[in-house]
Design a protein around this motif. Structure first.
Motif, mmCIF file in Angstrom:
data_model
loop_
_atom_site.group_PDB
_atom_site.id
_atom_site.type_symbol
_atom_site.label_atom_id
_atom_site.label_comp_id
_atom_site.label_asym_id
_atom_site.label_seq_id
_atom_site.Cartn_x
_atom_site.Cartn_y
_atom_site.Cartn_z
ATOM 1 N N ILE A 113 55.879 52.451 47.785
ATOM 2 C CA ILE A 113 56.098 51.237 47.003
ATOM 3 C C ILE A 113 55.972 51.543 45.508
ATOM 4 N N ASP A 114 56.846 50.937 44.692
ATOM 5 C CA ASP A 114 56.787 51.189 43.255
ATOM 6 C C ASP A 114 56.008 50.079 42.549
ATOM 7 N N LEU A 115 55.770 50.290 41.268
ATOM 8 C CA LEU A 115 54.960 49.374 40.466
ATOM 9 C C LEU A 115 55.546 47.965 40.452
ATOM 10 N N LYS A 116 56.861 47.864 40.276
ATOM 11 C CA LYS A 116 57.520 46.561 40.175
ATOM 12 C C LYS A 116 57.378 45.770 41.469
ATOM 13 N N GLU A 117 57.585 46.437 42.600
ATOM 14 C CA GLU A 117 57.521 45.749 43.895
ATOM 15 C C GLU A 117 56.096 45.305 44.210
ATOM 16 N N LEU A 118 55.118 46.162 43.923
ATOM 17 C CA LEU A 118 53.723 45.814 44.189
ATOM 18 C C LEU A 118 53.284 44.635 43.317
ATOM 19 N N THR A 119 53.708 44.648 42.054
ATOM 20 C CA THR A 119 53.389 43.538 41.146
ATOM 21 C C THR A 119 54.019 42.241 41.641
ATOM 22 N N ASN A 120 55.239 42.335 42.168
ATOM 23 C CA ASN A 120 55.939 41.159 42.690
ATOM 24 C C ASN A 120 55.210 40.570 43.900
ATOM 25 N N ILE A 121 54.751 41.434 44.807
ATOM 26 C CA ILE A 121 54.021 40.963 45.992
ATOM 27 C C ILE A 121 52.740 40.251 45.575
ATOM 28 N N ARG A 163 44.173 47.938 43.837
ATOM 29 C CA ARG A 163 43.012 48.297 43.014
ATOM 30 C C ARG A 163 43.396 49.350 41.973
ATOM 31 N N ASN A 164 44.174 50.328 42.393
ATOM 32 C CA ASN A 164 44.613 51.369 41.457
ATOM 33 C C ASN A 164 45.485 50.789 40.346
ATOM 34 N N LEU A 165 46.315 49.803 40.709
ATOM 35 C CA LEU A 165 47.272 49.244 39.758
ATOM 36 C C LEU A 165 46.616 48.308 38.749
ATOM 37 N N PHE A 166 45.807 47.359 39.236
ATOM 38 C CA PHE A 166 45.358 46.268 38.370
ATOM 39 C C PHE A 166 44.003 46.486 37.707
ATOM 40 N N VAL A 167 43.142 47.290 38.298
ATOM 41 C CA VAL A 167 41.846 47.523 37.645
ATOM 42 C C VAL A 167 41.610 49.003 37.359
ATOM 43 N N LYS A 188 33.337 42.539 49.195
ATOM 44 C CA LYS A 188 34.390 42.145 48.258
ATOM 45 C C LYS A 188 34.729 43.296 47.317
ATOM 46 N N VAL A 189 36.028 43.486 47.098
ATOM 47 C CA VAL A 189 36.507 44.522 46.183
ATOM 48 C C VAL A 189 37.383 43.854 45.130
ATOM 49 N N LYS A 190 37.078 44.089 43.864
ATOM 50 C CA LYS A 190 37.877 43.482 42.796
ATOM 51 C C LYS A 190 39.212 44.213 42.669
#
Length: 342
Positions: A113-121, A163-167, A188-190
């Motif tokens: 999965i690429d950055l754009k698709e993961l952000t969209n989900i 988690r890798n993408l947003f934090v 819980k995981v942020k």
């Protein structure tokens, strides 16, 4: 490819005691469902992951009824869509939304999965949560999401990717190639700071009693449940061959096994694989072909897509399409009769 009349139209489950051979509902699954129910008041949204090759088989109706019930935002991610037949991706969404019209269904492959698709989900899920009533949690600034689904479908991988993408944190959930790696509901995981979003992983959950032999064997083919008895591998391999022939997927297994024609005989396929892959075993004082080892190899290859993109639930989706077509024709016929009577 022209079909051979000698191909089986049905797989013979009557001659095997499949219910005794396939029993896999570990205690952690029961506990996982109980923990999920107890945490409902603290949950704002549910992400369910399932295998795109089996949009029907293995989905737990109790999971949807008891956890979602039309009240919680629900996104269903059909993972491993790169291994499914592309002609059936839209049909699978249509099939699911007949029963669950409020569920957002997304096809993806989490491994690539690429950055754009993961952000969209993530954006689609968050939008659903923000636009839905939060009732007792309306005054809480943070959002809590739970990730659930069948075993070995990518739940922990999904959390780690977010988690890798947003934090910008390292992976925190253990992943593995075999089912049953996650055995308890995680802390819980942020996964996001703005807004503040937390997620919890859960152990894979199946129905306590699988509905049919077809469903059970398809879960085995997608590695959602493990093959616990080696002697079962020969039967599963035969079922693989049955599906490949049924869905007109003969070309690639013929090439792989170096066969000059399709076959409905699993012994022919396993012997060819044993020869090519040097699968041998000592029997007494002699060395012979290890057909059980060849069967396990054949199952592994179909699971990873060596014999092409296959939707194992293709027959179920075809039946849905047929019923839909019959309903449309009936409507047109009745409409024509009404016009004539007028």
């Amino acid at each position: 490819m022209k079909r051979l009349t000698t191909f089986r139209s049905q797989f013979d489950f009557q001659s095997i005691r499949w219910k005794d051979m396939i029993r896999w509902f570990p205690g952690h699954m029961h506990k996982g469902m109980k923990d999920l129910e107890e945490s409902l008041l603290r949950i704002d949204g549910i992400v369910e992951l399932h295998d795109a090759r089996i949009p029907h088989s293995g989905r737990n109706p109790e999971l949807y009824k008891r956890l979602v019930g039309g009240h919680k935002p629900h996104v269903l991610i059909l993972n491993k869509s790169d291994l499914a037949d592309p002609n059936y991706l839209n049909k699978s969404i249509e099939y699911i939304q007949i029963e669950q019209p409020n569920t957002q269904v997304i096809h993806t492959n989490l491994m690539s999965i690429d950055l754009k698709e993961l952000t969209n989900i993530f954006g689609r899920l968050l939008q659903q949560i923000v636009e839905s009533p939060r009732y007792t949690r309306s005054s809480t600034l943070e959002y809590n999401i739970v990730v659930c689904g069948i075993p070995n479908v990518g739940k922990s991988t999904f959390i780690n990717k977010l988690r890798n993408l947003f934090v910008n944190k390292r992976s925190c959930e253990q992943v593995g190639a075999n089912p049953g790696v996650t055995r308890t509901m995680s802390e819980k995981v942020k996964i996001s700071n703005r807004p503040k979003v937390f997620v919890r992983d859960t152990p894979g959950i199946l129905e306590p009693r699988l509905k049919s032999a077809n469903e059970s064997f398809r879960l085995l083919l997608t590695n959602s449940i493990p093959i616990q008895q080696r002697e079962l591998s020969d039967i599963i391999a035969d079922y693989c061959l049955f599906l490949l022939n049924k869905y007109d997927k003969q070309r690639l297994y013929m090439k792989y096994c170096e066969l000059d024609r399709p076959t409905d005989d699993i012994l022919t396929v396993l012997t060819a694989i044993a020869k090519l892959k040097h699968c041998t075993q000592v029997y007494g004082n002699k060395r012979g072909y290890d057909l059980t080892g060849a069967a396990l190899h054949f199952i592994h290859e179909i699971s990873k897509g060596t014999f092409g993109q296959i939707t194992f639930d293709q027959d179920i989706l075809d039946e849905m399409e047929k019923e839909k077509s019959n309903d449309t024709n009936l409507f047109r016929t009745n409409t024509g009769r009404i016009k004539k009577s007028i």
